[in-house]
Structure formats: C-alpha cells, structure tokens
Design an enzyme around this catalytic site. Structure first.
Site, PDB file in Angstrom:
ATOM      1  N   SER A  79      -7.857 -15.240  -1.255  1.00 11.18           N
ATOM      2  CA  SER A  79      -8.337 -13.888  -1.436  1.00 11.18           C
ATOM      3  C   SER A  79      -9.758 -13.851  -1.974  1.00 11.18           C
ATOM      4  CB  SER A  79      -7.386 -13.196  -2.419  1.00 11.18           C
ATOM      5  OG  SER A  79      -7.930 -12.003  -2.884  1.00 11.18           O
ATOM      6  N   HIS A 124       0.839  -1.197   0.000  1.00 12.22           N
ATOM      7  CA  HIS A 124       0.000   0.000   0.000  1.00 12.22           C
ATOM      8  C   HIS A 124       0.875   1.249   0.000  1.00 12.22           C
ATOM      9  CE1 HIS A 124      -2.946   2.934   1.781  1.00 12.22           C
ATOM     10  NE2 HIS A 124      -3.703   2.333   0.890  1.00 12.22           N
TER      11      HIS A 124
END
Lengths: 483, 483
Positions: free
Chosen positions: A403, A201
């Site tokens: 995921s 991120h």
C-alpha cells in the site's frame, strides 16, 4: 391534449409573453452580484443565513449553503455593459486561484492530481454521451465508444479475461462499480447473502440497503484485511444461502488488501463451491497491485465475478470515473432490451460521460504499463519515506506492505487537518501517496506537523492518543507501547 | 502483513524491476498504432474480429468492440521520437472532425448541443470532486460546492421550495435522479408499490428491479400521458399498500406531460391521502415547462416528494448531468453517517463530478429565466414548424401541446435514421427540437426526408406504415385515416 398549439404559439411568435410574476427577477433575487464580489470565496453570507444555519444544524459539518455563488437574473442591459461577463470572470478567476492552492496542499485522498490534458481541451465543446451499453452503438452519434472499448480491453487484459468473455463499462466513480458488481452478484444468486469486511467502503453497505440484501459484516485484522477466521464462522452460520463477497483490493482507510486466495479457499472449505460470487473493489490498488512485486494477483483466472477500479485515483482525471469489468455470461442476468436506445442497457446509469473514457485512453496510451510501474514504485518509496519520518518523530504510523496509504495519529488541530485535507476516522488519519506527492511536499507536511504537534501535547495538555487498536502495538508510539 | 516493505523497496529504488512476463509489451500487443492509422475511425478491424463478432451477436446492434482505438504500449524511445504524441494527436484530430459532423446532423435526442464553455477550460486542469453531500464540506478541498448549491437554490426556487426545506444534488444524469427519487419514496414507504405509466423512461423500471419493489404499469392515452382511469383501477386493486408514483414531465418518446393535478386527485379519491409519494421525472421538460404559458405547474406547494431534471438536455453541457431536488425531511430516511467523509451521504454516487455544477452555474447565470424563456419559445415555434411541414408533405406526425418533441412516421431507411441520429420505437421516430435546432437545419432534414421517402413507397414497394395507434387517427396520414 394531443395536437394543436396553434394560437398559443402564434401569440408567442408575435410578442414574447411577459415573465410570470413568480419569475420576475426583482421578486426572486435577494442578493446581487456586487454583494457576492465584496466577500471572499469562503465568507459570503446571504440574507437569512442565520435562520438557515439553525435549521441545517441537523446535518454534520460546516454548512456551505450560505457561502454559495448565487445565480442572479441578468439585467436587461447586461449584454451591452458586459458587467455580467466581468462578474463571472472574476468569480472564476478567484475560484481557480483557490483550486491551485488547495491542489497544492492536498494529501488525504487517493487522487492523482498531476495530469495534463491540454490536448483534449478541444473536445470540451462537444456533448459526448455513451448512452447505454459500450459494445452496442446507439443512434446518438456523438459518443466515444471507440475510446471506451479500447480502455476496457486494456483492463480486461490486465485482469486476464478474454475480449470475447468480458463485459464492462466506464463508470462515474468507484461507488458505481461497487453498486454494479454487487447487483450482478445478486442477479446471479437472488437469495445470496452479502459478506463484506467492516472496513469496506460505505458504498458496499449502501448497496445492501438499496438492493434489500441480507448483509453480514466480517471482522478485520489490525492491518485492515478481512479476518478469514471470522469469515469462516459466519459462512458456516449461513450455509443454506449462496455467498456474495466484496473483496477489498485496498481498503479506504488503511489501504489493506484482502487475501483473495484465502477468501476463495475459505469459501470452498465451507462447502460454497459454485455457490459464491466475488466482487473485487479495487478502487485504488486495483491498478497499482499488478505492478507490485510479490502482490497477490487479481485475475479472472480465479473464480471472481467482477472487478472495479477508479479512474480518477491512480490514473488521474478531472472528474471522478471508474472501470468495471465483469464476465459477459453474468450480464444476461441483468439486462433488458430497450428499443429506445437500440441498446441493451446493463449499466446502472443510462447516459454516461463520454469525456472520461478519452481522458483514460489518453493517459494509458501515454504511460503504458511501464510508465505505471515506475509511478507505483515511486509512490511506494515515498510512502515508506513518510512512514519512517513519522516514526522517527515519535508519531505512531503504519504502512501496509502493498500500500501507499500511511496511517498515523490524527492531528489534534482541525484547521491543520483541513489545510492538508486529511481523511480521518476516530484517532487516525491517513495520507495516500499518489504520483503527485513528492518528497518535497512530504517534507513540508512533516515539518509543519512536527512543529505544530509540539504545541499540542505536554505537561498541561496531556498525552497523544493511543492508536494501538488501529495500528497495532508495534506501530503505536503513545508511550505505553513504545519499545 | 502490516509493516515493513523495507528490502523490497530498497531494491526497487536501486534498479527498476523487470516487467512481469505477462506485461511484456511484445506479448500483449496484437495491433500497432500504424494499423490504427491506416483506416478510418469506423473501419478499423483488429485481429480475431471475426470470432468476436460471432460471440458478440448475442447482443443487439452493431458491434464497436472491433472498431475501437486500442491502447498500445509505448516503445522505449517514444518520448525521443515523438511518434506516440503524433499518433495520438492524429487520432484526436480525426475524432474531433467526426464529432463536428455528427453534431451537425443530430436531431433525435433532447440534447442542446449549442454551448460555449471556453471560459471554463481553465478548470479542466483540476480534479474537482464534490464528495458526498453538497451541503456538508468534506475534507477534500478541491470541490465546487459553492457553485453546486447556487445551482440547487435556483432550481428549488423554480419549483417553489424554501432554501431551508429542500435537499438536493447535482447528479450524473436523469437516470440517477429517477433512481434517487424512487429510492427516497421507498425509504419513506418501505412497502409502497411503484406505479408508472408504461411510457415512462426505462430507468424507472430498472429502479423497481434494483430496489425489489412491486411495480404496476399504468396504461397511457394516445398522447403518451398517463391514463388516470386505469391508474384509479389499479390503485383500488392495491388499496392496502402505499403508492409511490413516477410522474412524467415529458415522456421520452412522445414528450407527453402527465397531468400532475389529476394524478394527485386520483390518489386522494382512492383514499391514499398521506399514503403516497410522487417523484416527478422532469428529464427534459422540467426545465422548459415553467416557461410555457398555460402549462400545469410542477411545484412543491403540491404534495410531491422529488423532482429531477437533466442538465445536459435543455441547458446543454459537455457531459451528462442532472439536478435532483427533494424535501429535506425525507432525506433523514435515507442517510447514514460516514465519518470517513465527515459527510452524511444521501447521494447515490459518493464521488461526484465537480465540473458539471460549474457548467450549469455558468449557463444559468448567463441566460437567466428570461434567456430560457426565449429559447423555450423558439423551440416550441420550431417544433410546430416541423410538424406542419411534415403533415404538408403527407407524413403522419404529432406534437403534444407542451412539448417540442415531434413524433412522426419512422423513416424506412436505417442509414437515414442513423445519419440524423433519430430515436425510434416501433413505427415511429421523433425529433426533439432543442435550442441548437434551427429552421435551416429542419429544412435540410425535411427536404432530404421527402426526397428519399418518394423512393421508399409506391406501386411496388407498398404503402407507408399506419401509425394511428401511436399518434391517433387525426395525425396518421397512412391513407386509411386521411381526411
């Protein structure tokens, strides 16, 4: 300047001072409520917007400066006529309607928009502030530490750290968790180098800049996971300095989970034993993975320093928030006494939202581990469904094993992207399947996408983009890799 | 690790996997709801609290770790019996009662607890997030940028910066404003030294540590204002490096306002022209001062770089928030493009609370400049009243000219301090008179204080403390300075 305000105040008491000229509503207001009402939420233009548009073009994207709801000085008789109240109520009602619409069409961000906190609306009336450290009472009594610590205990248990050995707090968002974890790492190893995969991120790289740390970007595999071969190479180039590593428990774009065990093994193999600090950025999956069979475990029984997770993502919360858990022993490196709060403040923010812990407490208590497990299973199932349908429709797509983030060919039409609020990067977009994303919603999305896409490509318009470098040749269906 | 979750998911779909052993509710829960209910909010003790207490004694103050509301795994039949709901409702009802009580007795922190946001409770249902830059739309549609920019425009106008020349955002609290302002300063002058008076908020010194900046503490006058003689001396010792200055528009403890004009003059006299950056920490008074006659003006027409103010203080808001305004030109130094959000992110936090801007918008629109002016006058009047009554009762007290923070002799009894939630430092305490602090409330406080104090001092218990060094000999009534 100490002392007597006597005369000034006496005057004020007798007769309110006139408004200073620069605050005269007539001079400072260039748009009236009626103007605001004449246009929709998106279209309102105020005077001078053309000039502003030009100036603002140095920034990216669409400019909302000219579409805002201006604040207008109330007329003296507003209280009597009730016009102000009526104006505000109408703005809010229209805004609420737009939120309903946008919430319905949201797919791209990992936020669970399905929550009901009606039971907590009674608390909106209070200014709840968890000043400073959650484990230390401040003199400000309107706090929610009892809820906050309950939530922290739950997470510490989830990640296997004893009540007596952890420290943590409820943050404002995932970014604050990363900023905190990396800061703790830097305080433990002041000359440490920050390592993070290039798909981490952006707050991780922001932290490096803020904290003036050397930062080494590590390559990733096609899946989005950190490439430990490259990691090893870069560690060996910097053997003399300790390593501070950001490990992604779910990357932002592909939802890839870095292999924590392999990261630790790589560090030890390279001779970094006892000279590393691992922060786990578990923004989304930090809370989902414990409920996935076969998922590698995030646990403080391993040599990690901190874990952060977002509260508004999988749990769902009206405002962003997060949870940060670290080892109590590390906090001494960061803290400083501040008598003002009668509180040792090792948080990044001093004043902290006291409502967020209550939202989290409420959901955790209602759903429990079992409830989360059910929801995780549903999300993974639905993500799988989406990926399969996309591929059936000839659209390249990828889904990492642990995921619920489905990565696929970026839709060509920007309006479509905006409508479904997809997050995009280069040639790929993603949908994050959260508990509020039902099969029905996915079907709507799929049929709209397939229908529109048939108009985007063909003889004259050319071929869909190749996304093999993003998702691998197996998952790309651009034509040249198709099997 | 890319790709097929096929078999695992199919299994999940058929039959929910059993809870992993470590998540078995029976193994992880050591306190049941019924225990929690049997005690009051403050008294609940869980198992093992004695051990925890010992370990935790390394931190200051009372330990809330053992008095928290634990999160308990729901029983399988909870939904049927409704017991869980009932338990949670009872916790919340008792909590709400305690908030009412604590709100009533609160005097020490600068929070306006008097607000009514009933009209906004309809929005609590939405996950509103102003991701990234307020001036750039992100793809996430459930935001409140229209309100945010309206609020920012209002503040930019208040501080005299053109719409086309400012940048800003709604922060999570005053600390975030300071962290941002100082970071902008450091990005403008990367080798700048941070100067701040020793009575600045602790977040300023936290910023210096986080950002690895050299920091010089400047002395203060008795009033709490920065001592510009000392400032000059310290500037001259560091002539070779640019200066980044935190100017307090209301210090935390004494509510002292640094003399901005004198600070600028001092910088220019010392040869720092064009080599300084001023951040104004206007946490509380940034919003009150514009409405005080004779107050020096905070304005971007002066060479300042940024101003921050808290939103939950004078305005009042259920959760902490703040406003940060800076010059657009500076933001280029800080920003970096992040395609993920289609947003240039110059904020500190990525995800941002979208409810806070709506709360602020609502109050600013309802009250307007005129409404705030009235409230400021009332606060100053009531603060003056409190100071006079304290002195009449023989209690040393000080009130700065532009402030509603009344500083006085610290009450000897800690229970009294906690009950009225006074912020204390050394021998002094303060009351910050906010709009919700009425004369009646002050009278209750005064009569209780005077009555209790008569038991604290006398022949056997000794004399009240001398606070001359904190408030000056004129304001200290300890006996040796009394006139």
């Amino acid at each position: 300047m100490v002392g007597s305000v006597g005369n000034g105040l006496a005057n004020l008491a007798d007769k309110p001072a006139p408004l200073p000229e620069e605050l005269d509503p007539k001079k400072i207001i260039d748009s009236l409520p009626s103007e605001a009402e004449s246009n929709g939420i998106e279209e309102k233009e105020t005077q001078g917007s053309e000039i502003e548009k030009k100036k603002r073009e140095i920034v990216l994207g669409r400019n909302v400066h000219t579409t805002c709801f201006s604040i207008v000085e109330p007329e003296a008789d507003d209280e009597l006529t009730g016009e102000r109240e009526a104006y505000m109520a109408s703005v809010l009602a229209r805004y609420r309607r737009s939120l309903v619409e946008r919430t319905k069409h949201h797919l791209g961000y990992p936020y669970n928009l399905d929550f009901d906190y009606g039971a907590l609306s009674q608390l909106q009336h209070f200014s709840i502030n968890n000043l400073g450290d959650p484990f230390i009472e401040s003199n400000y009594g309107v706090h929610s530490r009892q809820f906050e610590v309950g939530v922290l205990d739950w997470f510490a248990r989830l990640w296997e750290l004893e009540k007596t050995e952890y420290w943590g707090y409820i943050t404002n968002c995932g970014t604050e968790g990363n900023l905190h974890g990396i800061l703790v790492g830097r305080e433990v190893f002041s000359d440490g180098i920050l390592y993070a995969s290039k798909e981490s991120h952006y707050s991780v790289f922001k932290a490096a800049r803020m904290y003036r740390m050397d930062c080494v970007k590590v390559e990733t595999l096609i899946s989005g996971e950190i490439d430990c071969m490259d990691f090893e190479k870069k560690l060996l180039q910097n053997k003399d300095k300790p390593a501070i590593i950001n490990v992604n428990i779910g990357t932002t774009v592909k939802g890839a989970v870095d292999d924590l065990d392999l990261v630790i093994k790589t560090l030890e193999n390279c001779g970094f034993k006892d000279r590393f600090y691992i922060h786990c950025d578990g923004a989304l999956f930090g809370l989902m993975m414990p409920f996935v069979k076969r998922a590698p475990k995030v646990s403080f029984k391993k040599p990690i320093g901190s874990v952060s997770v977002s509260g508004h993502k999988f749990v769902g919360c009206p405002m962003p928030c997060g949870v940060q858990i670290t080892r109590l022993e590390h906090i001494n490196a960061l803290s400083s006494n501040v008598e003002y709060l009668a509180s040792r403040d090792a948080t990044i923010m001093g004043s902290r939202n006291g409502h967020a812990p209550i939202f989290l407490w409420y959901t955790l208590n209602r759903k429990g581990y079992r409830g989360f497990q059910k929801e995780v299973q549903k999300c993974l199932r639905n993500a799988h469904y989406l990926k399969d349908r996309l591929k059936e429709a000839g659209i390249g797509a990828m889904l990492n094993e642990l995921s619920s983030t489905v990565v696929f060919e970026r839709p060509k039409d920007e309006e479509f992207v905006r409508r479904w609020q997809l997050a995009c990067e280069g040639n790929i977009a993603h949908v994050v399947v959260m508990p509020n994303v039902t099969i029905e919603k996915l079907d709507n999305f799929l049929s709209e996408l397939v229908q529109m896409r048939s108009g985007w490509y063909g003889e004259e318009q050319g071929k869909p983009p190749c996304i093999a470098k993003d998702v691998g040749t197996d998952n790309c269906l651009c034509g040249s890799h198709d099997k």
